[in-house]
Write a protein that holds these residues in place. Sequence first.
Motif, PDB file in Angstrom:
ATOM      1  N   GLY A 323      -0.956  69.963  -7.442  1.00  0.00           N
ATOM      2  CA  GLY A 323      -0.710  70.791  -6.265  1.00  0.00           C
ATOM      3  C   GLY A 323      -0.071  69.995  -5.144  1.00  0.00           C
ATOM      4  N   VAL A 324      -0.231  70.493  -3.924  1.00  0.00           N
ATOM      5  CA  VAL A 324       0.322  69.817  -2.746  1.00  0.00           C
ATOM      6  C   VAL A 324      -0.806  69.518  -1.768  1.00  0.00           C
ATOM      7  N   ARG A 325      -0.612  68.490  -0.966  1.00  0.00           N
ATOM      8  CA  ARG A 325      -1.650  68.120   0.002  1.00  0.00           C
ATOM      9  C   ARG A 325      -1.765  69.193   1.088  1.00  0.00           C
ATOM     10  N   LEU A 326      -2.984  69.664   1.274  1.00  0.00           N
ATOM     11  CA  LEU A 326      -3.226  70.668   2.305  1.00  0.00           C
ATOM     12  C   LEU A 326      -3.020  70.072   3.696  1.00  0.00           C
ATOM     13  N   ALA A 327      -3.392  68.816   3.885  1.00  0.00           N
ATOM     14  CA  ALA A 327      -3.243  68.175   5.200  1.00  0.00           C
ATOM     15  C   ALA A 327      -1.782  68.145   5.639  1.00  0.00           C
ATOM     16  N   ASP A 328      -0.858  67.955   4.685  1.00  0.00           N
ATOM     17  CA  ASP A 328       0.566  67.930   5.031  1.00  0.00           C
ATOM     18  C   ASP A 328       1.025  69.276   5.573  1.00  0.00           C
ATOM     19  N   LEU A 329       0.578  70.338   4.931  1.00  0.00           N
ATOM     20  CA  LEU A 329       0.931  71.681   5.409  1.00  0.00           C
ATOM     21  C   LEU A 329       0.387  71.929   6.805  1.00  0.00           C
ATOM     22  N   LEU A 330      -0.854  71.491   7.030  1.00  0.00           N
ATOM     23  CA  LEU A 330      -1.460  71.684   8.347  1.00  0.00           C
ATOM     24  C   LEU A 330      -0.708  70.886   9.411  1.00  0.00           C
ATOM     25  N   ARG A 331      -0.326  69.679   9.079  1.00  0.00           N
ATOM     26  CA  ARG A 331       0.426  68.868  10.052  1.00  0.00           C
ATOM     27  C   ARG A 331       1.779  69.509  10.356  1.00  0.00           C
ATOM     28  N   ASP A 332       2.413  70.074   9.334  1.00  0.00           N
ATOM     29  CA  ASP A 332       3.689  70.752   9.564  1.00  0.00           C
ATOM     30  C   ASP A 332       3.532  71.925  10.521  1.00  0.00           C
ATOM     31  N   ALA A 333       2.325  72.519  10.539  1.00  0.00           N
ATOM     32  CA  ALA A 333       2.063  73.636  11.451  1.00  0.00           C
ATOM     33  C   ALA A 333       1.593  73.146  12.819  1.00  0.00           C
ATOM     34  N   GLY A 334       1.527  71.829  13.000  1.00  0.00           N
ATOM     35  CA  GLY A 334       1.121  71.280  14.285  1.00  0.00           C
ATOM     36  C   GLY A 334      -0.364  71.117  14.459  1.00  0.00           C
ATOM     37  N   VAL A 335      -1.132  71.196  13.376  1.00  0.00           N
ATOM     38  CA  VAL A 335      -2.597  71.101  13.466  1.00  0.00           C
ATOM     39  C   VAL A 335      -3.019  69.639  13.587  1.00  0.00           C
ATOM     40  N   ARG A 336      -3.969  69.382  14.474  1.00  0.00           N
ATOM     41  CA  ARG A 336      -4.587  68.077  14.619  1.00  0.00           C
ATOM     42  C   ARG A 336      -6.086  68.212  14.360  1.00  0.00           C
ATOM     43  N   PRO A 337      -6.698  67.217  13.718  1.00  0.00           N
ATOM     44  CA  PRO A 337      -8.151  67.275  13.513  1.00  0.00           C
ATOM     45  C   PRO A 337      -8.883  67.088  14.829  1.00  0.00           C
ATOM     46  N   PRO A 338     -10.133  67.482  14.903  1.00  0.00           N
ATOM     47  CA  PRO A 338     -10.905  67.318  16.152  1.00  0.00           C
ATOM     48  C   PRO A 338     -10.928  65.877  16.655  1.00  0.00           C
ATOM     49  N   SER A 339     -10.951  64.900  15.724  1.00  0.00           N
ATOM     50  CA  SER A 339     -10.995  63.503  16.151  1.00  0.00           C
ATOM     51  C   SER A 339      -9.735  63.075  16.887  1.00  0.00           C
ATOM     52  N   LYS A 340      -8.665  63.872  16.776  1.00  0.00           N
ATOM     53  CA  LYS A 340      -7.419  63.567  17.480  1.00  0.00           C
ATOM     54  C   LYS A 340      -7.077  64.642  18.504  1.00  0.00           C
ATOM     55  N   GLY A 341      -8.112  65.348  18.955  1.00  0.00           N
ATOM     56  CA  GLY A 341      -7.931  66.306  20.034  1.00  0.00           C
ATOM     57  C   GLY A 341      -7.630  67.721  19.615  1.00  0.00           C
ATOM     58  N   GLY A 342      -7.692  68.020  18.337  1.00  0.00           N
ATOM     59  CA  GLY A 342      -7.429  69.384  17.882  1.00  0.00           C
ATOM     60  C   GLY A 342      -8.522  70.341  18.311  1.00  0.00           C
ATOM     61  N   PRO A 343      -8.187  71.581  18.700  1.00  0.00           N
ATOM     62  CA  PRO A 343      -9.197  72.531  19.186  1.00  0.00           C
ATOM     63  C   PRO A 343      -9.980  73.234  18.082  1.00  0.00           C
ATOM     64  N   ALA A 344      -9.503  73.182  16.842  1.00  0.00           N
ATOM     65  CA  ALA A 344     -10.171  73.876  15.739  1.00  0.00           C
ATOM     66  C   ALA A 344     -10.938  72.872  14.892  1.00  0.00           C
ATOM     67  N   ASP A 345     -12.177  73.231  14.523  1.00  0.00           N
ATOM     68  CA  ASP A 345     -12.931  72.358  13.621  1.00  0.00           C
ATOM     69  C   ASP A 345     -13.214  73.026  12.281  1.00  0.00           C
ATOM     70  N   GLN A 346     -12.759  74.274  12.116  1.00  0.00           N
ATOM     71  CA  GLN A 346     -13.004  74.986  10.856  1.00  0.00           C
ATOM     72  C   GLN A 346     -11.714  75.632  10.331  1.00  0.00           C
ATOM     73  N   ILE A 347     -11.487  75.470   9.041  1.00  0.00           N
ATOM     74  CA  ILE A 347     -10.456  76.218   8.329  1.00  0.00           C
ATOM     75  C   ILE A 347     -11.146  77.394   7.657  1.00  0.00           C
ATOM     76  N   VAL A 348     -10.703  78.607   7.952  1.00  0.00           N
ATOM     77  CA  VAL A 348     -11.204  79.780   7.236  1.00  0.00           C
ATOM     78  C   VAL A 348     -10.128  80.202   6.241  1.00  0.00           C
ATOM     79  N   ALA A 349     -10.419  79.968   4.966  1.00  0.00           N
ATOM     80  CA  ALA A 349      -9.500  80.356   3.901  1.00  0.00           C
ATOM     81  C   ALA A 349      -9.906  81.730   3.398  1.00  0.00           C
ATOM     82  N   ARG A 350      -8.925  82.629   3.257  1.00  0.00           N
ATOM     83  CA  ARG A 350      -9.185  83.992   2.793  1.00  0.00           C
ATOM     84  C   ARG A 350      -8.531  84.220   1.444  1.00  0.00           C
TER      85      ARG A 350
END
Length: 542
Positions: A323-350
């Motif tokens: 498959g493909v790395r999920l983190a790469d897709l999130l970074r492409d969307a501008g997502v940052r983890p909480p440890s780097k100041g991101g406002p979201a701490d949960q991914i809700v997958a549907r």
Amino acid sequence: MSEDRDDSQRTGATWSRRSGRARAALAALSGLIAGFCALAVAELVAALVRPEAGPVTAVGGAVIDRTPPAVRDFAVRNFGTADKLVLQLGILILLALFAMAVGVLALRHRRLGSAAALVFGLVGAVAAAGRPEGVPADALPSVMGAVVAVGVLYLLVGRLAPALRPSPAAGAGDEEANGVFDRRGFVVAATTAAVASAGAGLLGRRLTSSVQAGASASRHDLVLPVPHSAAPAVPAGADLRIRGLSSFITPNKDFYRVDTALVVPRVDAGTWQLKIHGRGVARPVTVGFHDLLRREVIERDITLTCVSNEVGGPYVGNARWLGVRLADLLRDAGVRPPSKGGPADQIVARSVDGMTIGTPVETVMDGRDAMLAFGMNGEPLPFEHGFPVRMVVPGLYGYVSACKWIKDIELTTFDAYDAYWVKRSWAQEAPVKTESRIDTPGPFASPKAGIVPVAGVAWAQHRGISRVEVRVDGGVWHTARLAAADTQDTWRQWVWEWPAASGRHTLEVRATDGTGATQTGDRVGTVPNGATGWHSVVIDVP
């Protein structure tokens, strides 16, 4: 003359009772036929709406949604992947009993019985439209089925109405309704209804198969890409190849399946899309299947575990995922983890079936091989395991990481949203616990005295296994020989050569993970975040 009249009355009463019992039995049969017609028509309409909108599937899904965790665990533990079949059979049996009761009710109160059939159909409609993924159109199959059931029941019970005939106890010209009914008319009507419903059911199945043919073709025609980052070859010695020991790579056909989908979704890869949106998403993203294939593709060996796995249970398996790395897709969307100041701490997958899975953003983006997988053990994902795309996050139980048939990713917070299982008493976050299992000898085996290989698997995904120990009858712990390690995200085989003596013995196993933490012996159930305890088996040595 009086005696002849008495005999005639007794004969008429006996005949009337027998006829009454026959009418009641045929009324029950009428209800059964009406229920069969309703299901057949509903499945036909569901084929035009979507297969998951069928009443049995909808009601079954509603039952699963409202099942307490303890009951769900009991079903999984005792029926395994057949739990859904057992549920569907149970629903059909209850439906049959209810339909028969409605038929008998309609014999006495025709309109009341028809109303009961209509109400039961409306229950299915509400269940279908009220599911997490439900839309108003999902109510249509159950509504149409209910209307047909009312019509068929009204027609058949009408054929059971007693005709007027001369009364043996009265003079000429006097008549009474004493049991005679139109048997031939009933048989013709019942047969016609049964044949018509069977035809509707067959047509519904063919339409459903036609709709699903595109999904099957998209999987069949898929050529998996060569990974840019291939998984290392499984080390020599990682699979001890001991009889009775689980193979290092679990074949797809043997890989466990635990989910709530009564009907396995069949999604066409050509039309599949994934949306990424929500808090902290600077650039909302929508990707198609072929968009994923054009990204950097990785291949990894990862062991998955279900939180419903009891100590020593079977709901764990190891596969090679592509498959493909999920983190790469999130970074492409501008997502940052909480440890780097991101406002979201949960991914809700549907999922397409309405399931929601909540995963920590920090975990997905901490460097581990969290992925959107489309390949499994060298072939496209099986439909049962999430084709065309599913999430795989090493180190987390499946209910907080392994969303199958994924279609949507929303970035949010744990405070703002509780995913499906969290609403049902499970923990928000659930890293896999260090566990081990004895595969051979099995419970109550009777090996000969002498050297007996005691072997099994141990797992602590994303931490690895550093030691496994076995003891006999509560004695000292003996260090087992570990198979070669693949990665810290896979399970590890082990074996201990036991000098078995005659008698009944209890074998226990415990593992130590890569951090040095040893598996606890405290027995805890699966709720809320996974079972703990040492697996044990009782052995009889002759």
